[in-house]
Scaffold this active site. Structure first.
Site, PDB file in Angstrom:
ATOM      1  N   ASN A   8      35.241 -12.275 -50.896  1.00  0.00           N
ATOM      2  CA  ASN A   8      34.402 -13.295 -50.394  1.00  0.00           C
ATOM      3  C   ASN A   8      32.733 -12.842 -51.584  1.00  0.00           C
ATOM      4  O   ASN A   8      32.441 -13.751 -51.370  1.00  0.00           O
ATOM      5  CB  ASN A   8      33.853 -13.398 -49.132  1.00  0.00           C
ATOM      6  CG  ASN A   8      34.174 -13.654 -48.386  1.00  0.00           C
ATOM      7  OD1 ASN A   8      34.610 -14.963 -48.353  1.00  0.00           O
ATOM      8  ND2 ASN A   8      34.809 -13.178 -47.305  1.00  0.00           N
ATOM      9  N   ASN A   9      32.546 -12.096 -53.109  1.00  0.00           N
ATOM     10  CA  ASN A   9      32.413 -12.440 -53.768  1.00  0.00           C
ATOM     11  C   ASN A   9      32.507 -13.129 -54.970  1.00  0.00           C
ATOM     12  O   ASN A   9      33.720 -12.957 -55.961  1.00  0.00           O
ATOM     13  CB  ASN A   9      32.398 -10.553 -54.611  1.00  0.00           C
ATOM     14  CG  ASN A   9      31.482 -10.603 -56.169  1.00  0.00           C
ATOM     15  OD1 ASN A   9      30.901 -11.996 -56.341  1.00  0.00           O
ATOM     16  ND2 ASN A   9      31.371  -9.476 -56.444  1.00  0.00           N
ATOM     17  N   ASP A  68      39.673  -3.055 -56.566  1.00  0.00           N
ATOM     18  CA  ASP A  68      38.846  -2.197 -56.452  1.00  0.00           C
ATOM     19  C   ASP A  68      38.339  -1.882 -56.998  1.00  0.00           C
ATOM     20  O   ASP A  68      38.921  -1.412 -57.935  1.00  0.00           O
ATOM     21  CB  ASP A  68      39.167  -1.064 -54.866  1.00  0.00           C
ATOM     22  CG  ASP A  68      37.321  -0.424 -54.558  1.00  0.00           C
ATOM     23  OD1 ASP A  68      36.683  -1.043 -54.186  1.00  0.00           O
ATOM     24  OD2 ASP A  68      37.788   0.328 -53.693  1.00  0.00           O
ATOM     25  N   THR A  69      36.921  -1.391 -57.584  1.00  0.00           N
ATOM     26  CA  THR A  69      36.522  -0.971 -58.540  1.00  0.00           C
ATOM     27  C   THR A  69      35.127  -0.239 -58.532  1.00  0.00           C
ATOM     28  O   THR A  69      34.412   0.271 -57.891  1.00  0.00           O
ATOM     29  CB  THR A  69      35.855  -2.182 -59.602  1.00  0.00           C
ATOM     30  OG1 THR A  69      36.526  -3.180 -60.376  1.00  0.00           O
ATOM     31  CG2 THR A  69      34.872  -1.438 -60.757  1.00  0.00           C
ATOM     32  N   PHE A 148      26.659  -8.337 -62.903  1.00  0.00           N
ATOM     33  CA  PHE A 148      25.586  -6.987 -61.946  1.00  0.00           C
ATOM     34  C   PHE A 148      26.159  -6.315 -61.746  1.00  0.00           C
ATOM     35  O   PHE A 148      26.710  -5.362 -62.612  1.00  0.00           O
ATOM     36  CB  PHE A 148      26.669  -8.239 -60.419  1.00  0.00           C
ATOM     37  CG  PHE A 148      28.135  -8.005 -60.498  1.00  0.00           C
ATOM     38  CD1 PHE A 148      29.253  -8.477 -61.839  1.00  0.00           C
ATOM     39  CD2 PHE A 148      28.729  -6.643 -59.678  1.00  0.00           C
ATOM     40  CE1 PHE A 148      30.526  -8.237 -61.470  1.00  0.00           C
ATOM     41  CE2 PHE A 148      30.324  -6.950 -59.833  1.00  0.00           C
ATOM     42  CZ  PHE A 148      31.355  -7.130 -60.686  1.00  0.00           C
ATOM     43  N   GLY A 149      25.991  -5.801 -60.386  1.00  0.00           N
ATOM     44  CA  GLY A 149      26.145  -3.797 -60.819  1.00  0.00           C
ATOM     45  C   GLY A 149      25.760  -3.047 -61.774  1.00  0.00           C
ATOM     46  O   GLY A 149      24.118  -3.700 -61.872  1.00  0.00           O
ATOM     47  N   ASP A 151      26.312  -3.284 -64.612  1.00  0.00           N
ATOM     48  CA  ASP A 151      26.303  -3.827 -66.081  1.00  0.00           C
ATOM     49  C   ASP A 151      25.310  -2.832 -67.151  1.00  0.00           C
ATOM     50  O   ASP A 151      25.104  -3.649 -68.004  1.00  0.00           O
ATOM     51  CB  ASP A 151      26.824  -5.231 -65.840  1.00  0.00           C
ATOM     52  CG  ASP A 151      27.910  -5.275 -65.436  1.00  0.00           C
ATOM     53  OD1 ASP A 151      28.820  -4.994 -65.737  1.00  0.00           O
ATOM     54  OD2 ASP A 151      28.544  -6.555 -65.046  1.00  0.00           O
ATOM     55  N   LYS A 171      32.585 -10.008 -72.017  1.00  0.00           N
ATOM     56  CA  LYS A 171      32.630  -8.704 -71.117  1.00  0.00           C
ATOM     57  C   LYS A 171      34.018  -8.311 -71.026  1.00  0.00           C
ATOM     58  O   LYS A 171      34.700  -8.102 -70.419  1.00  0.00           O
ATOM     59  CB  LYS A 171      31.884  -9.312 -69.643  1.00  0.00           C
ATOM     60  CG  LYS A 171      31.949  -7.865 -68.140  1.00  0.00           C
ATOM     61  CD  LYS A 171      31.360  -8.275 -67.568  1.00  0.00           C
ATOM     62  CE  LYS A 171      31.638  -7.248 -66.751  1.00  0.00           C
ATOM     63  NZ  LYS A 171      30.922  -7.700 -65.243  1.00  0.00           N
TER      64      LYS A 171
HETATM   65  P1  IMP Z   1      34.188  -4.159 -56.610  1.00  0.00           P
HETATM   66  O1  IMP Z   1      35.350  -2.906 -55.663  1.00  0.00           O
HETATM   67  O2  IMP Z   1      34.472  -4.601 -57.693  1.00  0.00           O
HETATM   68  O3  IMP Z   1      33.793  -4.653 -55.204  1.00  0.00           O
HETATM   69  O4  IMP Z   1      33.023  -2.724 -56.597  1.00  0.00           O
HETATM   70  C1  IMP Z   1      32.152  -2.281 -56.339  1.00  0.00           C
HETATM   71  C2  IMP Z   1      30.906  -1.643 -56.906  1.00  0.00           C
HETATM   72  O5  IMP Z   1      31.199  -1.320 -58.415  1.00  0.00           O
HETATM   73  C3  IMP Z   1      30.584  -3.458 -56.751  1.00  0.00           C
HETATM   74  O6  IMP Z   1      29.138  -2.963 -56.298  1.00  0.00           O
HETATM   75  C4  IMP Z   1      29.365  -2.846 -58.639  1.00  0.00           C
HETATM   76  O7  IMP Z   1      28.269  -1.998 -57.747  1.00  0.00           O
HETATM   77  C5  IMP Z   1      30.368  -2.054 -59.362  1.00  0.00           C
HETATM   78  N1  IMP Z   1      31.162  -2.539 -60.069  1.00  0.00           N
HETATM   79  C6  IMP Z   1      31.787  -2.935 -59.731  1.00  0.00           C
HETATM   80  N2  IMP Z   1      32.765  -3.892 -61.012  1.00  0.00           N
HETATM   81  C7  IMP Z   1      31.380  -3.502 -61.574  1.00  0.00           C
HETATM   82  C8  IMP Z   1      31.434  -4.498 -62.420  1.00  0.00           C
HETATM   83  O8  IMP Z   1      31.765  -5.306 -63.674  1.00  0.00           O
HETATM   84  N3  IMP Z   1      30.047  -4.072 -63.713  1.00  0.00           N
HETATM   85  C9  IMP Z   1      28.638  -3.977 -63.240  1.00  0.00           C
HETATM   86  N4  IMP Z   1      29.023  -2.442 -61.448  1.00  0.00           N
HETATM   87  C10 IMP Z   1      30.997  -3.151 -60.713  1.00  0.00           C
END
Ligand code: IMP
Length: 200
Positions: A8-9, A68-69, A148-149, A151, A171
């Site tokens: 939902n992001n 998932d990141t 975001f996050g 970065d 990026k």
């Molecule tokens: P998600 O699994 O993509 O929701 O990532 C989990 C968390 O990792 C996010 O809430 C961010 O804090 C961080 N994150 C993921 N991708 C990025 C990015 O491209 N840049 C910076 N932080 C990221």
């Protein structure tokens, strides 16, 4: 081909649409009116990505992928890793997350880190995993307002600016997510879809 992206992001949906291009119709969870939070309780990125994809596949029966990141910092033994979103608390505050990372790192000379993205795809009832990694360093204070996050504190290897000082195009030319989604795009275009589950 229509695929559901189990997210939902909207920021991420935009980023991924620009990577996958026009040959795929991407539906986000809000497009299919799913608003509930999908459980993300697994101890590793692979488990979380698979859990999210399976949850939506079970609910809809449609082709779906989830990602998932995590930011993995070498001198913090891979933290925040799978805890990246909630590192400083349940409210997922990016500034607080960054402050916590900078505090834990202190004056540490080893500031090596990597972003790692795992994508789980369920296509015609078969599961596939894809991985993308970008290595770099954590700087000592925030720079830039894009993205975001984490970065603002991450400089990828070979660059002198943080991800937050780059436009989306720059990026995406090196990012973990772009690399993982490039593999997904390649796979969707070329695969004979013969295996049940594999990491690509
Ligand atoms: P998600 O699994 O993509 O929701 O990532 C989990 C968390 O990792 C996010 O809430 C961010 O804090 C961080 N994150 C993921 N991708 C990025 C990015 O491209 N840049 C910076 N932080 C990221």
């Amino acid at each position: 081909m229509t695929l559901i992206f189990a997210s939902n992001n909207e920021h991420k949906v935009r980023e991924i649409k620009s990577i996958l291009g026009n040959s795929f119709t991407l539906l986000s969870l809000s497009d299919i009116n799913i608003t509930e939070d999908i459980p993300e309780n697994e101890p590793v990125l692979e488990g979380n990505a698979l859990a999210k994809a399976r949850f939506i596949h079970t609910a809809t029966g449609k082709n779906v992928f989830a990602d998932d990141t995590g930011l993995e910092i070498e001198s913090l033994n891979g933290l925040p890793g799978v805890h990246s979103a909630r590192f400083a608390g349940e409210n997922k505050d990016p500034s607080a997350n960054i402050e916590k990372v900078l505090l834990l790192l202190g004056n540490s000379e080893n500031r090596k880190a990597r972003f790692r993205t795992v994508i789980a795809l369920i296509l015609e009832n078969k599961e596939y995993l894809f991985e993308g990694v970008v290595t770099g360093n954590i700087i000592t204070e925030k720079r830039g307002v894009e993205g975001f996050g984490y970065d603002p504190v991450f400089i990828p290897d070979g660059k002198s600016r943080t991800f937050a000082e780059m436009g989306l195009g720059e990026k995406n030319s090196v990012s973990h997510r772009a690399r993982a989604f490039e593999k997904l795009r390649e796979f969707l275009h070329t695969s004979n879809l013969s295996n049940n589950k594999e990491t690509i």
